[in-house]
Design a protein around this motif. Sequence first.
Motif, short mmCIF file in Angstrom:
data_model
loop_
_atom_site.label_atom_id
_atom_site.label_comp_id
_atom_site.label_asym_id
_atom_site.label_seq_id
_atom_site.Cartn_x
_atom_site.Cartn_y
_atom_site.Cartn_z
N ARG A 15 80.49 -43.83 52.57
CA ARG A 15 80.44 -42.37 52.43
C ARG A 15 79.09 -41.83 52.88
O ARG A 15 79.03 -40.79 53.54
CB ARG A 15 80.73 -41.95 50.99
N VAL A 16 78.02 -42.52 52.53
CA VAL A 16 76.69 -42.11 52.97
C VAL A 16 76.62 -42.14 54.49
O VAL A 16 76.13 -41.20 55.13
CB VAL A 16 75.60 -43.00 52.34
N HIS A 17 77.10 -43.22 55.09
CA HIS A 17 77.11 -43.34 56.54
C HIS A 17 77.89 -42.19 57.18
O HIS A 17 77.43 -41.57 58.15
CB HIS A 17 77.72 -44.68 56.96
N ASP A 18 79.06 -41.88 56.64
CA ASP A 18 79.88 -40.80 57.18
C ASP A 18 79.16 -39.46 57.05
O ASP A 18 79.20 -38.62 57.96
CB ASP A 18 81.23 -40.73 56.47
N SER A 19 78.48 -39.26 55.93
CA SER A 19 77.72 -38.03 55.71
C SER A 19 76.57 -37.89 56.70
O SER A 19 76.34 -36.81 57.26
CB SER A 19 77.20 -38.01 54.27
N VAL A 20 75.87 -38.98 56.94
CA VAL A 20 74.76 -38.98 57.91
C VAL A 20 75.28 -38.67 59.30
O VAL A 20 74.70 -37.85 60.04
CB VAL A 20 74.02 -40.34 57.89
N ALA A 21 76.39 -39.28 59.68
CA ALA A 21 76.98 -39.02 61.00
C ALA A 21 77.37 -37.56 61.14
O ALA A 21 77.12 -36.93 62.17
CB ALA A 21 78.18 -39.93 61.23
N HIS A 22 77.95 -37.00 60.08
CA HIS A 22 78.36 -35.58 60.12
C HIS A 22 77.13 -34.68 60.25
O HIS A 22 77.13 -33.73 61.05
CB HIS A 22 79.15 -35.23 58.87
N LEU A 23 76.08 -34.97 59.48
CA LEU A 23 74.86 -34.17 59.57
C LEU A 23 74.30 -34.22 60.99
O LEU A 23 73.89 -33.19 61.54
CB LEU A 23 73.81 -34.65 58.56
N GLY A 24 74.31 -35.40 61.59
CA GLY A 24 73.83 -35.53 62.96
C GLY A 24 74.61 -34.66 63.93
O GLY A 24 74.04 -34.07 64.86
N GLU A 25 75.91 -34.53 63.69
CA GLU A 25 76.77 -33.72 64.57
C GLU A 25 76.52 -32.22 64.41
O GLU A 25 76.64 -31.47 65.37
CB GLU A 25 78.24 -34.03 64.30
N ILE A 26 76.18 -31.78 63.20
CA ILE A 26 76.05 -30.34 62.96
C ILE A 26 74.61 -29.87 62.80
O ILE A 26 74.36 -28.69 62.57
CB ILE A 26 76.86 -29.92 61.71
#
Length: 131
Positions: A15-26
């Motif tokens: 979940r942390v990894h997914d959150s980091v990836a999302h933050l990077g995208e936005i």
Amino acid sequence: MLHADDPERSKVQQRVHDSVAHLGEIMGQVPVHVIACARTGAATLPEGNQSAVWGSVLPAAWSYMLAARERGLGTAWTTLHLMYEREVADILGIPEDVHQGVLIPTAHYTGTTFKPAPRQSLDEVLHVNQW
């Protein structure tokens, strides 16, 4: 992946990894980016005791995040930009003797699932007089 041998903690890390990836995208859509910095008087960080450098900067950054949350703003603690610290400094005009400690993207929180994170018990993380 961190904690791959522990199914519960592995799920959290995913979940942390997914959150980091999302933050990077936005990240480019986030309206405010706060960068907590320390002025050291030198172009390179001093060797040795880093707590003298970061001892007041990082608690101040955390206090900012708590204050933002109280006002309905979401924040995230990230240091991934530090791979490009010099480039960021050049863009923002940050002097060479000022070092970036953390980048805190800040925006109005839009989700509905914000809640306190589960924590390990105090006995698992606090050691008194010995490990």
